[in-house]
Design a protein around this motif. Structure first.
Motif, PDB file in Angstrom:
ATOM      1  N   ILE A 113      29.299   4.290  29.954  1.00  0.00           N
ATOM      2  CA  ILE A 113      30.489   4.144  29.101  1.00  0.00           C
ATOM      3  C   ILE A 113      31.059   2.754  29.330  1.00  0.00           C
ATOM      4  N   LEU A 114      31.155   1.939  28.290  1.00  0.00           N
ATOM      5  CA  LEU A 114      31.773   0.621  28.402  1.00  0.00           C
ATOM      6  C   LEU A 114      33.286   0.801  28.406  1.00  0.00           C
ATOM      7  N   ARG A 115      33.936   0.329  29.472  1.00  0.00           N
ATOM      8  CA  ARG A 115      35.389   0.475  29.615  1.00  0.00           C
ATOM      9  C   ARG A 115      36.065  -0.875  29.358  1.00  0.00           C
ATOM     10  N   VAL A 116      36.941  -0.893  28.370  1.00  0.00           N
ATOM     11  CA  VAL A 116      37.614  -2.125  27.941  1.00  0.00           C
ATOM     12  C   VAL A 116      39.110  -1.846  27.866  1.00  0.00           C
ATOM     13  N   TYR A 117      39.925  -2.791  28.311  1.00  0.00           N
ATOM     14  CA  TYR A 117      41.356  -2.600  28.055  1.00  0.00           C
ATOM     15  C   TYR A 117      41.703  -3.164  26.685  1.00  0.00           C
ATOM     16  N   HIS A 118      42.702  -2.572  26.044  1.00  0.00           N
ATOM     17  CA  HIS A 118      43.147  -3.002  24.714  1.00  0.00           C
ATOM     18  C   HIS A 118      44.539  -3.584  24.832  1.00  0.00           C
ATOM     19  N   ARG A 119      44.794  -4.647  24.082  1.00  0.00           N
ATOM     20  CA  ARG A 119      46.058  -5.388  24.248  1.00  0.00           C
ATOM     21  C   ARG A 119      47.270  -4.670  23.669  1.00  0.00           C
ATOM     22  N   ASP A 120      47.080  -3.791  22.688  1.00  0.00           N
ATOM     23  CA  ASP A 120      48.214  -3.066  22.109  1.00  0.00           C
ATOM     24  C   ASP A 120      47.697  -1.867  21.315  1.00  0.00           C
ATOM     25  N   SER A 121      48.619  -1.082  20.799  1.00  0.00           N
ATOM     26  CA  SER A 121      48.250   0.134  20.071  1.00  0.00           C
ATOM     27  C   SER A 121      48.176  -0.163  18.581  1.00  0.00           C
ATOM     28  N   PRO A 122      46.976  -0.076  17.963  1.00  0.00           N
ATOM     29  CA  PRO A 122      46.866  -0.375  16.532  1.00  0.00           C
ATOM     30  C   PRO A 122      47.711   0.570  15.689  1.00  0.00           C
ATOM     31  N   GLY A 123      48.143   0.077  14.530  1.00  0.00           N
ATOM     32  CA  GLY A 123      48.957   0.899  13.628  1.00  0.00           C
ATOM     33  C   GLY A 123      48.193   2.074  13.054  1.00  0.00           C
ATOM     34  N   SER A 124      46.870   1.940  12.920  1.00  0.00           N
ATOM     35  CA  SER A 124      46.031   3.030  12.438  1.00  0.00           C
ATOM     36  C   SER A 124      44.587   2.713  12.797  1.00  0.00           C
ATOM     37  N   ALA A 125      43.664   3.599  12.401  1.00  0.00           N
ATOM     38  CA  ALA A 125      42.243   3.383  12.650  1.00  0.00           C
ATOM     39  C   ALA A 125      41.524   2.838  11.425  1.00  0.00           C
ATOM     40  N   SER A 126      42.271   2.545  10.354  1.00  0.00           N
ATOM     41  CA  SER A 126      41.654   2.128   9.096  1.00  0.00           C
ATOM     42  C   SER A 126      41.542   0.609   9.006  1.00  0.00           C
ATOM     43  N   ILE A 127      40.325   0.098   9.146  1.00  0.00           N
ATOM     44  CA  ILE A 127      40.104  -1.351   9.115  1.00  0.00           C
ATOM     45  C   ILE A 127      40.570  -1.950   7.796  1.00  0.00           C
ATOM     46  N   HIS A 128      40.303  -1.276   6.673  1.00  0.00           N
ATOM     47  CA  HIS A 128      40.661  -1.842   5.368  1.00  0.00           C
ATOM     48  C   HIS A 128      42.175  -1.970   5.176  1.00  0.00           C
ATOM     49  N   GLU A 129      42.951  -1.211   5.925  1.00  0.00           N
ATOM     50  CA  GLU A 129      44.406  -1.282   5.772  1.00  0.00           C
ATOM     51  C   GLU A 129      45.039  -2.165   6.845  1.00  0.00           C
ATOM     52  N   GLY A 130      44.217  -2.768   7.689  1.00  0.00           N
ATOM     53  CA  GLY A 130      44.750  -3.549   8.793  1.00  0.00           C
ATOM     54  C   GLY A 130      44.674  -5.042   8.558  1.00  0.00           C
ATOM     55  N   ALA A 131      45.473  -5.767   9.331  1.00  0.00           N
ATOM     56  CA  ALA A 131      45.475  -7.227   9.253  1.00  0.00           C
ATOM     57  C   ALA A 131      45.479  -7.822  10.653  1.00  0.00           C
ATOM     58  N   THR A 132      44.806  -7.138  11.571  1.00  0.00           N
ATOM     59  CA  THR A 132      44.732  -7.604  12.951  1.00  0.00           C
ATOM     60  C   THR A 132      43.438  -7.113  13.571  1.00  0.00           C
ATOM     61  N   TYR A 133      42.858  -7.937  14.463  1.00  0.00           N
ATOM     62  CA  TYR A 133      41.630  -7.482  15.093  1.00  0.00           C
ATOM     63  C   TYR A 133      41.903  -6.477  16.204  1.00  0.00           C
ATOM     64  N   SER A 134      43.167  -6.124  16.408  1.00  0.00           N
ATOM     65  CA  SER A 134      43.481  -4.976  17.252  1.00  0.00           C
ATOM     66  C   SER A 134      42.849  -3.708  16.670  1.00  0.00           C
ATOM     67  N   ILE A 135      42.593  -3.713  15.363  1.00  0.00           N
ATOM     68  CA  ILE A 135      41.899  -2.593  14.711  1.00  0.00           C
ATOM     69  C   ILE A 135      40.387  -2.811  14.740  1.00  0.00           C
ATOM     70  N   ASN A 136      39.941  -4.029  14.433  1.00  0.00           N
ATOM     71  CA  ASN A 136      38.493  -4.299  14.377  1.00  0.00           C
ATOM     72  C   ASN A 136      37.785  -4.028  15.699  1.00  0.00           C
ATOM     73  N   VAL A 137      38.365  -4.498  16.792  1.00  0.00           N
ATOM     74  CA  VAL A 137      37.677  -4.420  18.085  1.00  0.00           C
ATOM     75  C   VAL A 137      37.296  -2.973  18.429  1.00  0.00           C
ATOM     76  N   PRO A 138      38.226  -2.007  18.345  1.00  0.00           N
ATOM     77  CA  PRO A 138      37.813  -0.645  18.689  1.00  0.00           C
ATOM     78  C   PRO A 138      37.107   0.123  17.581  1.00  0.00           C
ATOM     79  N   PHE A 139      37.337  -0.244  16.304  1.00  0.00           N
ATOM     80  CA  PHE A 139      36.821   0.607  15.229  1.00  0.00           C
ATOM     81  C   PHE A 139      35.639   0.035  14.453  1.00  0.00           C
ATOM     82  N   MET A 140      35.335  -1.250  14.627  1.00  0.00           N
ATOM     83  CA  MET A 140      34.132  -1.793  13.996  1.00  0.00           C
ATOM     84  C   MET A 140      32.864  -1.045  14.427  1.00  0.00           C
ATOM     85  N   PRO A 141      32.762  -0.563  15.687  1.00  0.00           N
ATOM     86  CA  PRO A 141      31.548   0.169  16.078  1.00  0.00           C
ATOM     87  C   PRO A 141      31.331   1.490  15.339  1.00  0.00           C
TER      88      PRO A 141
END
Length: 531
Positions: free
Chosen positions: A31-59
């Protein structure tokens, strides 16, 4: 003469932007363990404007095409198939057709078809009954007339005019294909993709967990059993977790230059790289709201900036001054240095610039005895707050008294999109190193991400002209002129382009940090751990 500390930081730049895996077959599991800098507003990449969403949900997802994950500098030449097996342009460059993979399944077992491609892009273009709550990249597809399908495994983008950059936009980490049968509301909380990892859970302000997709269509991938992101907004606490071995990797491109030295001192075997991330730190001004509807005040603000001071304080000299496009050598579209320095406010004489700024402020009715008081809104994470504090200090030189107004991540982008601010310190991440993405998304009159209400129909004609130009050198010169004009118009004053650090422990293999976009390298399907 440079200090020992600065030289030590500079030495980190000698490291490559990727990790060359050791000889032999990648190991499976872990299991790759990564810390995240903040809590994204949602899990929907298309509705986001920050890579706080891309980093965890692009996979979780796939695109039609993607930038090759082990090539550090994104370009058209590094685009490879993903859900599409192949693509072809028509002879008039107005139709882009994709042949799609067969046998691909969504994580809930339903088959992937061309209908999903059409659904996704119809929704992005605002043509479907279902709507995204936010649609920050709708402008990317302004030149797409329609998306058509030919059977279950062919989809075509029919354009109003040639747009060579469309393929790069489709390769961005911001352009996953969504399933037709899952609503936008469900995708915000329980996303369903076709990607190498399946969504498990998202606990706001706590963690995000993904698990291996055993039915992934790329045989033998992924190598990892899963990825876990622990949300830790405090940088120092997060770094302590990394150096103590609680985490295998830092949040990508989030480690500041000073903190990098702490990491290397406490975890000397850690692999750390420093790269430009194609994220500009800039000032957003609500140009339709007094007093910043006055162009003189906006120009004074731009003239007041001491960009080198920002870079010295925050990056110990390791950041770049530029216009809208990412500076060279990381960026492929940067205007020449002499052209940049001819723009008001970019010249080296800060005192002369500020004297001119004070005259403009006095012309607008302000001065030593009458200061302008304003709230400086910004997102409540260090990469926003720290430069906002410096901005407030520099504005004092031109009779502007700023008060810091911090906003949580989940509220920040909706707030600025609805223009609910007067003056802000913002970071603009460019998902693709291409002028179409930057110009249309951030500066076109109707774009949701045009936070400043800047609108210049004449310059938009130039956007279209450069976009349709197939000769790269001719296009580049048009891009330089547009970028220069945007800075002269004080559309969104660019303070600097950041360089940030990423670290991982040496047993983590297959990591690549993109040098001209921090949004596109987080599929993690090739990552493995040698332990």
């Amino acid at each position: 003469m440079r200090s020992v500390r600065a030289l030590a930081a500079a030495a980190l730049l000698l490291l490559p932007a990727y990790d060359v895996a050791s000889a032999g077959e990648p190991k499976q599991g872990g299991i790759l363990r990564v810390y995240h800098r903040d809590s994204p507003g949602s899990a929907s990449i298309h509705e986001g404007a920050t890579y706080s969403i891309n980093v965890p949900f692009m996979p979780v997802f796939n695109n039609l095409v993607m930038f090759k994950q082990d090539v550090a500098q994104n370009s058209v030449e590094s685009i490879v198939p993903d859900l599409a097996e192949s693509w072809a342009w028509s002879s008039d460059n107005k139709k882009l057709t994709f042949k799609l993979r067969q046998g691909v399944k969504w994580h809930d077992g339903k088959p992937f078809t061309s209908a999903d491609v059409k659904c996704t892009f119809d929704m992005l273009m605002g043509k479907s009954q279902q709507k995204f709550r936010q649609n920050p990249r709708k402008s990317w597809y302004d030149q797409v007339n329609e998306v058509t399908v030919n059977g279950d495994f062919e989809a075509s983008f029919e354009l109003k005019r040639p747009q060579p950059a469309l393929l790069s936009l489709l390769a961005s980490g911001y352009t996953p294909v969504y399933p037709c049968h899952v609503s936008p509301a469900e995708m915000r909380t329980k996303p369903v993709g076709t990607g190498p990892f399946k969504f498990v859970e998202f606990k706001a302000n706590e963690s995000i967990k993904l698990t291996k997709n055993p039915d992934y269509f790329k045989k033998g991938l992924p190598h990892l059993d899963g990825i876990e992101f622990t949300i830790i907004p405090n940088r120092s606490t997060a770094i302590l977790g990394f150096v103590s071995g609680k985490f295998d990797m830092t949040f990508p491109t989030e480690v500041s230059i000073p903190l990098l030295k702490d990491v290397k001192a406490q975890a000397p075997n850690a692999v750390c790289v420093v790269e430009p991330v194609n994220v500009s730190t800039n000032i957003i001004v609500n140009s339709s709201s007094p007093p910043f509807d006055n162009i003189d005040i906006r120009r004074a603000l731009a003239l007041a900036l001491d960009r080198k001071a920002f870079i010295s304080i925050l990056f110990e000299g390791q950041a770049d001054i530029g216009g809208t496009m990412l500076p060279a050598p990381g960026g492929l579209w940067a205007m020449p240095k002499e052209m940049l320095e001819s723009i008001p406010g970019y010249g080296p004489d800060i005192n002369a610039n500020r004297e001119e700024a004070r005259k403009l402020m006095q012309k607008a009715g302000y001065g030593p005895d009458k200061h302008l008081s304003v709230k400086v809104s910004t997102r409540n994470i260090p990469v926003y707050r720290d430069p906002a504090v410096i901005l407030i200090d520099q504005m004092k030189n031109i009779y502007i008294d700023g008060e810091l107004d911090v906003v949580d991540t989940a509220q920040w982008f909706p707030k600025v999109a609805r223009k609910d601010y007067t003056l802000g310190l913002n970071l603009t991440g460019n998902a693709v190193d291409d002028p179409d993405q930057s110009f249309y998304e951030n500066y076109s009159c109707g774009s949701e991400r045009n936070y400043t209400n800047y609108c210049n129909k004449e310059i938009e004609k130039l956007f279209d002209q450069q976009s349709a130009e197939t000769d790269k050198e001719k296009r580049k010169k048009l891009v330089w002129e547009i970028d220069k004009k945007l800075q002269e118009d004080v559309a969104r004053p660019i303070i600097f382009h950041a360089r940030q650090g990423s670290c991982w422990h040496p047993y983590v293999k297959g990591i690549t940090i993109m040098v001209n976009s921090s949004y596109n390298g987080y599929r993690y399907e090739d990552v493995w751990m040698d332990k």
